[in-house]
Design a protein around this motif. Structure first.
Motif, PDB file in Angstrom:
ATOM      1  N   TYR A  29       0.870  -1.163   0.000  1.00  0.00           N
ATOM      2  CA  TYR A  29       0.000   0.000   0.000  1.00  0.00           C
ATOM      3  C   TYR A  29       0.916   1.225   0.000  1.00  0.00           C
ATOM      4  O   TYR A  29       1.723   1.412   0.920  1.00  0.00           O
ATOM      5  CB  TYR A  29      -0.893   0.037   1.230  1.00  0.00           C
ATOM      6  CG  TYR A  29      -2.013  -0.988   1.233  1.00  0.00           C
ATOM      7  CD1 TYR A  29      -2.631  -1.394   0.046  1.00  0.00           C
ATOM      8  CD2 TYR A  29      -2.472  -1.533   2.428  1.00  0.00           C
ATOM      9  CE1 TYR A  29      -3.662  -2.326   0.045  1.00  0.00           C
ATOM     10  CE2 TYR A  29      -3.520  -2.456   2.438  1.00  0.00           C
ATOM     11  CZ  TYR A  29      -4.102  -2.852   1.248  1.00  0.00           C
ATOM     12  OH  TYR A  29      -5.131  -3.763   1.264  1.00  0.00           O
ATOM     13  N   GLY A  88       1.550   5.196   0.185  1.00  0.00           N
ATOM     14  CA  GLY A  88       0.998   6.449   0.657  1.00  0.00           C
ATOM     15  C   GLY A  88       1.431   7.605  -0.225  1.00  0.00           C
ATOM     16  O   GLY A  88       1.627   7.457  -1.434  1.00  0.00           O
ATOM     17  N   ASP A  98       6.032   7.429   0.889  1.00  0.00           N
ATOM     18  CA  ASP A  98       5.652   6.734   2.118  1.00  0.00           C
ATOM     19  C   ASP A  98       5.045   5.379   1.769  1.00  0.00           C
ATOM     20  O   ASP A  98       4.187   5.286   0.881  1.00  0.00           O
ATOM     21  CB  ASP A  98       4.628   7.544   2.907  1.00  0.00           C
ATOM     22  CG  ASP A  98       5.209   8.804   3.515  1.00  0.00           C
ATOM     23  OD1 ASP A  98       6.446   8.890   3.627  1.00  0.00           O
ATOM     24  OD2 ASP A  98       4.429   9.705   3.863  1.00  0.00           O
ATOM     25  N   TRP A 111       3.181   2.029   3.528  1.00  0.00           N
ATOM     26  CA  TRP A 111       2.486   1.610   4.735  1.00  0.00           C
ATOM     27  C   TRP A 111       3.109   0.371   5.349  1.00  0.00           C
ATOM     28  O   TRP A 111       3.562  -0.540   4.643  1.00  0.00           O
ATOM     29  CB  TRP A 111       1.019   1.340   4.412  1.00  0.00           C
ATOM     30  CG  TRP A 111       0.190   2.581   4.238  1.00  0.00           C
ATOM     31  CD1 TRP A 111       0.640   3.835   3.931  1.00  0.00           C
ATOM     32  CD2 TRP A 111      -1.232   2.676   4.357  1.00  0.00           C
ATOM     33  NE1 TRP A 111      -0.401   4.709   3.846  1.00  0.00           N
ATOM     34  CE2 TRP A 111      -1.576   4.032   4.105  1.00  0.00           C
ATOM     35  CE3 TRP A 111      -2.238   1.764   4.634  1.00  0.00           C
ATOM     36  CZ2 TRP A 111      -2.890   4.475   4.123  1.00  0.00           C
ATOM     37  CZ3 TRP A 111      -3.546   2.216   4.666  1.00  0.00           C
ATOM     38  CH2 TRP A 111      -3.871   3.552   4.422  1.00  0.00           C
ATOM     39  N   LEU A 132       1.262  -1.660   6.888  1.00  0.00           N
ATOM     40  CA  LEU A 132       0.173  -2.635   6.844  1.00  0.00           C
ATOM     41  C   LEU A 132       0.333  -3.575   5.662  1.00  0.00           C
ATOM     42  O   LEU A 132       0.277  -3.132   4.511  1.00  0.00           O
ATOM     43  CB  LEU A 132      -1.171  -1.914   6.738  1.00  0.00           C
ATOM     44  CG  LEU A 132      -2.412  -2.791   6.602  1.00  0.00           C
ATOM     45  CD1 LEU A 132      -2.648  -3.594   7.882  1.00  0.00           C
ATOM     46  CD2 LEU A 132      -3.628  -1.932   6.256  1.00  0.00           C
ATOM     47  N   ARG A 170      -9.988   3.057   0.311  1.00  0.00           N
ATOM     48  CA  ARG A 170      -8.629   3.585   0.458  1.00  0.00           C
ATOM     49  C   ARG A 170      -8.603   4.869   1.291  1.00  0.00           C
ATOM     50  O   ARG A 170      -7.556   5.271   1.783  1.00  0.00           O
ATOM     51  CB  ARG A 170      -8.013   3.847  -0.916  1.00  0.00           C
ATOM     52  CG  ARG A 170      -7.859   2.602  -1.750  1.00  0.00           C
ATOM     53  CD  ARG A 170      -7.129   2.889  -3.035  1.00  0.00           C
ATOM     54  NE  ARG A 170      -7.737   2.216  -4.161  1.00  0.00           N
ATOM     55  CZ  ARG A 170      -7.165   2.087  -5.347  1.00  0.00           C
ATOM     56  NH1 ARG A 170      -5.960   2.605  -5.557  1.00  0.00           N
ATOM     57  NH2 ARG A 170      -7.786   1.471  -6.332  1.00  0.00           N
ATOM     58  N   SER A 188      -6.906   2.388   7.511  1.00  0.00           N
ATOM     59  CA  SER A 188      -5.711   2.962   8.138  1.00  0.00           C
ATOM     60  C   SER A 188      -4.614   1.915   8.225  1.00  0.00           C
ATOM     61  O   SER A 188      -4.875   0.714   8.232  1.00  0.00           O
ATOM     62  CB  SER A 188      -6.035   3.478   9.547  1.00  0.00           C
ATOM     63  OG  SER A 188      -6.950   4.543   9.497  1.00  0.00           O
ATOM     64  N   SER A 189      -3.389   2.389   8.300  1.00  0.00           N
ATOM     65  CA  SER A 189      -2.257   1.489   8.466  1.00  0.00           C
ATOM     66  C   SER A 189      -2.180   1.045   9.924  1.00  0.00           C
ATOM     67  O   SER A 189      -3.026   1.391  10.753  1.00  0.00           O
ATOM     68  CB  SER A 189      -0.965   2.183   8.036  1.00  0.00           C
ATOM     69  OG  SER A 189       0.124   1.276   8.032  1.00  0.00           O
ATOM     70  N   SER A 194       0.395   0.545  13.458  1.00  0.00           N
ATOM     71  CA  SER A 194       1.619   0.989  14.112  1.00  0.00           C
ATOM     72  C   SER A 194       2.455  -0.236  14.481  1.00  0.00           C
ATOM     73  O   SER A 194       1.916  -1.247  14.930  1.00  0.00           O
ATOM     74  CB  SER A 194       1.303   1.783  15.383  1.00  0.00           C
ATOM     75  OG  SER A 194       2.499   2.086  16.082  1.00  0.00           O
ATOM     76  N   HIS A 202       6.602   8.092  12.052  1.00  0.00           N
ATOM     77  CA  HIS A 202       6.977   7.013  11.135  1.00  0.00           C
ATOM     78  C   HIS A 202       6.816   5.623  11.741  1.00  0.00           C
ATOM     79  O   HIS A 202       7.603   4.729  11.482  1.00  0.00           O
ATOM     80  CB  HIS A 202       8.397   7.215  10.615  1.00  0.00           C
ATOM     81  CG  HIS A 202       8.535   8.421   9.738  1.00  0.00           C
ATOM     82  ND1 HIS A 202       8.516   9.694  10.251  1.00  0.00           N
ATOM     83  CD2 HIS A 202       8.662   8.559   8.404  1.00  0.00           C
ATOM     84  CE1 HIS A 202       8.638  10.567   9.262  1.00  0.00           C
ATOM     85  NE2 HIS A 202       8.719   9.909   8.126  1.00  0.00           N
ATOM     86  N   THR A 216       3.733   4.090  11.452  1.00  0.00           N
ATOM     87  CA  THR A 216       2.724   3.421  10.621  1.00  0.00           C
ATOM     88  C   THR A 216       3.155   3.300   9.170  1.00  0.00           C
ATOM     89  O   THR A 216       2.474   2.669   8.363  1.00  0.00           O
ATOM     90  CB  THR A 216       1.378   4.169  10.677  1.00  0.00           C
ATOM     91  OG1 THR A 216       1.559   5.498  10.156  1.00  0.00           O
ATOM     92  CG2 THR A 216       0.846   4.238  12.102  1.00  0.00           C
ATOM     93  N   HIS A 217       4.272   3.921   8.843  1.00  0.00           N
ATOM     94  CA  HIS A 217       4.799   3.830   7.479  1.00  0.00           C
ATOM     95  C   HIS A 217       6.307   4.048   7.534  1.00  0.00           C
ATOM     96  O   HIS A 217       6.838   4.501   8.545  1.00  0.00           O
ATOM     97  CB  HIS A 217       4.159   4.881   6.559  1.00  0.00           C
ATOM     98  CG  HIS A 217       4.578   6.291   6.883  1.00  0.00           C
ATOM     99  ND1 HIS A 217       3.937   7.067   7.826  1.00  0.00           N
ATOM    100  CD2 HIS A 217       5.585   7.067   6.393  1.00  0.00           C
ATOM    101  CE1 HIS A 217       4.507   8.256   7.900  1.00  0.00           C
ATOM    102  NE2 HIS A 217       5.529   8.274   7.042  1.00  0.00           N
TER     103      HIS A 217
END
Length: 289
Positions: free
Chosen positions: A95, A97, A121, A123, A125, A137, A141-142, A144, A208, A210-211
């Motif tokens: 995914y 960003g 960025d 993700w 996830l 989309r 959400s991603s 942590s 940073h 979550t991504h």
């Protein structure tokens, strides 16, 4: 000269625009120019940007409403290739960003960098589907990969995350990768001397979790692109970034000592830049069809 250009050009721009972010945010399509990153990562723009297709066999661009899935050709190629590498570690793909706006430049919200098409960025996830709708989309959400106290990774962190970051860092086009400090610390715990050439590219930074943020080096021949100084290789001097300075992020950063000296003055955020604060070529980028 730049004042004359600004006055001449102002007639073709949004009537209420005052900052460079408002001008570049209003551009909905790339410029019909030869691709070129212009200026520095947090003070520049991008000519001839290329869009990452919204969906591919091994990726999906997220938050499409932001219109930030544009980058230099080198970045788009890198992301597509890294998404294929992700399938080799057991993920379905990536995914993706924010990359950059159609013509780069400062943004009215979010990032200070991502201005020249060489930042992206990705993700944390792992994708569960690569057929998400536009609406999905926006709402998804991603995850942590860091604990709430910021001191270590949590259960979301996996060997696959490590492998993906390693794959990205080993790419010669990559200058550095920004991650939460807890991620860098975790990667250092399993580091060997053989990891040094790529591990020194992994850099701790606030947020940073979550991504991760990939920054490519200025492409060969991109004369208008301002590289990082010092470059990764000059800064590392053979190190891997796992020395005592790394622990600062979970000691002094989270628990500043009493009477700690004040840091340097905070620089103006790029959202406050005017066109005069950017390289003069950025006016041509805005004016181009």
């Amino acid at each position: 000269m730049i004042r004359i250009l600004l006055l001449t050009f102002a007639l073709a721009l949004p009537a209420n625009a005052q900052t460079a972010a408002q001008y570049f945010g209003a551009a909905k399509t790339p410029s019909a120019q030869r691709p070129a990153p212009i200026g520095f990562y947090n003070r520049g723009c991008g000519a001839g940007m290329v869009a990452l297709p919204e969906t591919g066999p091994t990726w999906q661009a997220m938050r499409l409403s932001r219109n930030r899935n544009y980058g230099q050709p080198e970045m788009i190629e890198f992301l597509q290739q890294l998404s294929v590498a992700a399938t080799r570690i057991g993920w379905r793909g990536l995914y993706i960003g924010d990359i950059s706006q159609p013509r780069g430049g400062p943004m009215t919200s979010g990032h200070a960098s991502h201005q020249i098409g060489l930042d992206a960025d990705i993700w944390m996830l792992p994708p569960t589907s690569l057929t998400l709708s536009r609406a999905q989309r926006e709402s998804l959400s991603s995850i942590s990969v860091r604990t709430e106290d910021q001191r270590s990774v949590n259960r979301n962190w996996t060997p696959q995350h490590h492998a993906l970051l390693q794959s990205a860092a080993m790419d010669s086009r990559v200058d550095r990768i920004f991650v939460a400090a807890a991620v860098k610390i975790q990667m250092c715990r399993t580091a060997t001397p053989a990891d040094t050439p790529w591990l020194q590219k992994i850099r701790p930074i606030a947020g940073h979790n979550t991504h991760f943020h990939v920054r490519l080096a200025c492409p060969r021949g991109a004369r208008g692109c301002t590289p990082q100084t010092p470059s990764v290789n000059e800064l590392s001097k053979g190190g891997n970034g796992c020395d005592d300075t790394l622990t600062w992020w979970v000691t002094d950063y989270l628990n500043p000592p009493r009477n700690a000296p004040a840091g340097p003055p905070t620089a103006p955020h790029p959202r406050s830049y005017t066109l005069a604060d950017l390289p003069a070529q950025c006016i041509d980028v805005l004016r181009a069809r």
